[in-house]
Design a protein around this motif. Structure first.
Motif, PDB file in Angstrom:
ATOM      1  N   PHE A 174     -15.796   3.012  10.313  1.00 44.88           N
ATOM      2  CA  PHE A 174     -14.847   1.735  10.476  1.00 44.88           C
ATOM      3  C   PHE A 174     -14.111   1.913   8.745  1.00 44.88           C
ATOM      4  O   PHE A 174     -12.908   1.775   8.668  1.00 44.88           O
ATOM      5  CB  PHE A 174     -15.411   0.461  10.332  1.00 44.88           C
ATOM      6  N   PHE A 175     -14.977   2.029   7.928  1.00 44.99           N
ATOM      7  CA  PHE A 175     -14.558   2.138   6.417  1.00 44.99           C
ATOM      8  C   PHE A 175     -13.452   3.537   6.513  1.00 44.99           C
ATOM      9  O   PHE A 175     -12.382   3.451   5.626  1.00 44.99           O
ATOM     10  CB  PHE A 175     -15.627   2.166   5.692  1.00 44.99           C
ATOM     11  N   VAL A 176     -13.978   4.589   7.134  1.00 41.15           N
ATOM     12  CA  VAL A 176     -13.109   5.819   6.714  1.00 41.15           C
ATOM     13  C   VAL A 176     -11.823   5.618   7.523  1.00 41.15           C
ATOM     14  O   VAL A 176     -10.605   5.883   7.196  1.00 41.15           O
ATOM     15  CB  VAL A 176     -13.708   7.021   7.548  1.00 41.15           C
ATOM     16  N   HIS A 177     -11.989   4.858   8.786  1.00 39.97           N
ATOM     17  CA  HIS A 177     -10.607   4.497   9.586  1.00 39.97           C
ATOM     18  C   HIS A 177      -9.690   3.782   8.679  1.00 39.97           C
ATOM     19  O   HIS A 177      -8.497   3.860   8.865  1.00 39.97           O
ATOM     20  CB  HIS A 177     -11.152   3.726  10.893  1.00 39.97           C
ATOM     21  N   ILE A 178     -10.217   2.745   8.059  1.00 39.53           N
ATOM     22  CA  ILE A 178      -9.350   1.583   7.149  1.00 39.53           C
ATOM     23  C   ILE A 178      -8.574   2.534   6.277  1.00 39.53           C
ATOM     24  O   ILE A 178      -7.560   2.598   5.982  1.00 39.53           O
ATOM     25  CB  ILE A 178      -9.943   0.705   6.772  1.00 39.53           C
ATOM     26  N   VAL A 182      -4.628   3.081   6.172  1.00 43.57           N
ATOM     27  CA  VAL A 182      -4.258   2.098   5.445  1.00 43.57           C
ATOM     28  C   VAL A 182      -4.159   2.348   4.206  1.00 43.57           C
ATOM     29  O   VAL A 182      -3.073   2.149   3.675  1.00 43.57           O
ATOM     30  CB  VAL A 182      -4.835   0.611   5.756  1.00 43.57           C
ATOM     31  N   LEU A 183      -5.176   2.739   3.436  1.00 41.06           N
ATOM     32  CA  LEU A 183      -5.342   2.766   2.023  1.00 41.06           C
ATOM     33  C   LEU A 183      -4.954   4.104   1.446  1.00 41.06           C
ATOM     34  O   LEU A 183      -4.407   4.076   0.344  1.00 41.06           O
ATOM     35  CB  LEU A 183      -6.467   2.350   1.645  1.00 41.06           C
ATOM     36  N   LEU A 186      -1.015   8.696   1.541  1.00 34.37           N
ATOM     37  CA  LEU A 186      -0.103   9.253   2.371  1.00 34.37           C
ATOM     38  C   LEU A 186       0.311   8.197   3.654  1.00 34.37           C
ATOM     39  O   LEU A 186       1.310   8.215   4.342  1.00 34.37           O
ATOM     40  CB  LEU A 186      -0.553  10.464   2.976  1.00 34.37           C
ATOM     41  N   MET A 187      -0.510   7.126   3.417  1.00 37.03           N
ATOM     42  CA  MET A 187      -0.370   6.298   4.680  1.00 37.03           C
ATOM     43  C   MET A 187       0.571   4.726   3.976  1.00 37.03           C
ATOM     44  O   MET A 187       0.722   3.893   4.844  1.00 37.03           O
ATOM     45  CB  MET A 187      -1.480   5.658   5.309  1.00 37.03           C
ATOM     46  N   ARG A 188       0.789   4.990   3.018  1.00 42.42           N
ATOM     47  CA  ARG A 188       1.279   3.663   2.072  1.00 42.42           C
ATOM     48  C   ARG A 188       2.968   4.289   1.777  1.00 42.42           C
ATOM     49  O   ARG A 188       3.067   5.133   1.183  1.00 42.42           O
ATOM     50  CB  ARG A 188       0.685   3.353   0.845  1.00 42.42           C
ATOM     51  N   LYS A 193       7.909   2.326   7.857  1.00 44.13           N
ATOM     52  CA  LYS A 193       6.953   1.660   8.720  1.00 44.13           C
ATOM     53  C   LYS A 193       5.815   2.485   9.304  1.00 44.13           C
ATOM     54  O   LYS A 193       5.937   3.515   9.973  1.00 44.13           O
ATOM     55  CB  LYS A 193       7.575   0.830   9.802  1.00 44.13           C
ATOM     56  N   THR A 194       4.549   2.225   8.653  1.00 45.70           N
ATOM     57  CA  THR A 194       3.451   3.384   9.030  1.00 45.70           C
ATOM     58  C   THR A 194       2.644   2.517   9.974  1.00 45.70           C
ATOM     59  O   THR A 194       2.789   1.655  10.660  1.00 45.70           O
ATOM     60  CB  THR A 194       2.860   3.618   7.642  1.00 45.70           C
ATOM     61  N   ALA A 195       1.461   3.129  10.039  1.00 47.28           N
ATOM     62  CA  ALA A 195       0.214   2.613  10.852  1.00 47.28           C
ATOM     63  C   ALA A 195       0.033   0.960  10.667  1.00 47.28           C
ATOM     64  O   ALA A 195      -0.336   0.433  11.651  1.00 47.28           O
ATOM     65  CB  ALA A 195      -1.127   3.514  10.485  1.00 47.28           C
TER      66      ALA A 195
END
Length: 224
Positions: A174-178, A182-183, A186-188, A193-195
């Motif tokens: 779950f923490f890997v997924h977050i 999100v964090l 590359l996702m910020r 508009k990303t995941a």
């Protein structure tokens, strides 16, 4: 229009409202289950459960965790079935993603990542774990809750063991997924508009879709 090239400012609908509602309800239930379960799992935190409120919250969250998908699935049977199939359908691009992902996420090597569908391999892996361990959670939890006094001691011990293993695996993932969804840098993005945005508004930018979900992006282009 078929074959039209989308500009980076355009957006694509990735998640419908019902899907986003299920995601947030299920996520909230999971977080409550995780932290109230952590109190029971870690002996030094046991004093927090003495008043019984954490157990009550845990059981309420467990009911929500089970009821939410039971309401969603019959109302969205076709998309639910497709999602189940995607979780268990792995191919060459998934193997390629697993090989390339460490360099991509930890070293910033953006080349070599195979094009992904609307659910990339990392998301597919998380979804697969949610399905498998979700079933284990429900069965073992029912044994410990409803049949605690009636179940044979050996069965109860196995239920506790299965519940604990599921807790450790899904909690870590779950923490890997977050982090990865999100964090991670590359996702910020301030321009895309990303995941994260997809789970709020349901939409992602065309640029993000093209770079992170190439197969799905091409399919959306073909559909116009």
């Amino acid at each position: 229009m078929q074959g039209r090239t989308k500009t980076d400012s355009e957006e694509l609908l990735k998640y419908r409202t019902q899907t986003r509602v299920l995601h947030w309800v299920h996520s909230a239930a999971f977080v409550l289950l995780f932290f109230t379960g952590l109190v029971l799992f870690v002996p030094p935190l046991g004093f927090l459960a003495e008043d019984g409120y954490t157990r009550l919250i845990h059981r309420i969250a467990a009911v929500l965790f089970v009821v939410a998908p039971l309401v969603y699935i019959p109302l969205n049977w076709k998309s639910s079935l497709q999602g189940m199939k995607k979780a268990f359908r792995w191919g060459v691009d998934d193997i390629g993603w697993l090989r390339t992902a460490p360099g991509y996420y930890f070293l910033g090597h953006e080349t070599g990542m195979p094009p992904q569908d609307d659910m990339n391999t990392g998301q597919k892996m998380w979804w697969l774990l949610v399905i498998i361990f979700g079933v284990v959670f429900v069965i073992s939890g029912l044994i410990m809750w409803v049949f605690k006094t009636a179940a044979p001691s050996l069965l109860l011990q196995w239920a506790v063991f299965a519940h604990d293993v599921s807790f450790i695996v899904t909690g870590a993932m779950f923490f890997v997924h977050i982090y990865l969804g999100v964090l991670h840098p590359l996702m910020r993005s301030k321009t895309q508009k990303t995941a994260w945005d997809a789970m709020i508004s349901g939409r992602v930018s065309a640029e993000y879709a093209r770079s992170h979900h190439g197969k799905w992006y091409q399919e959306m282009q073909r559909r116009g």
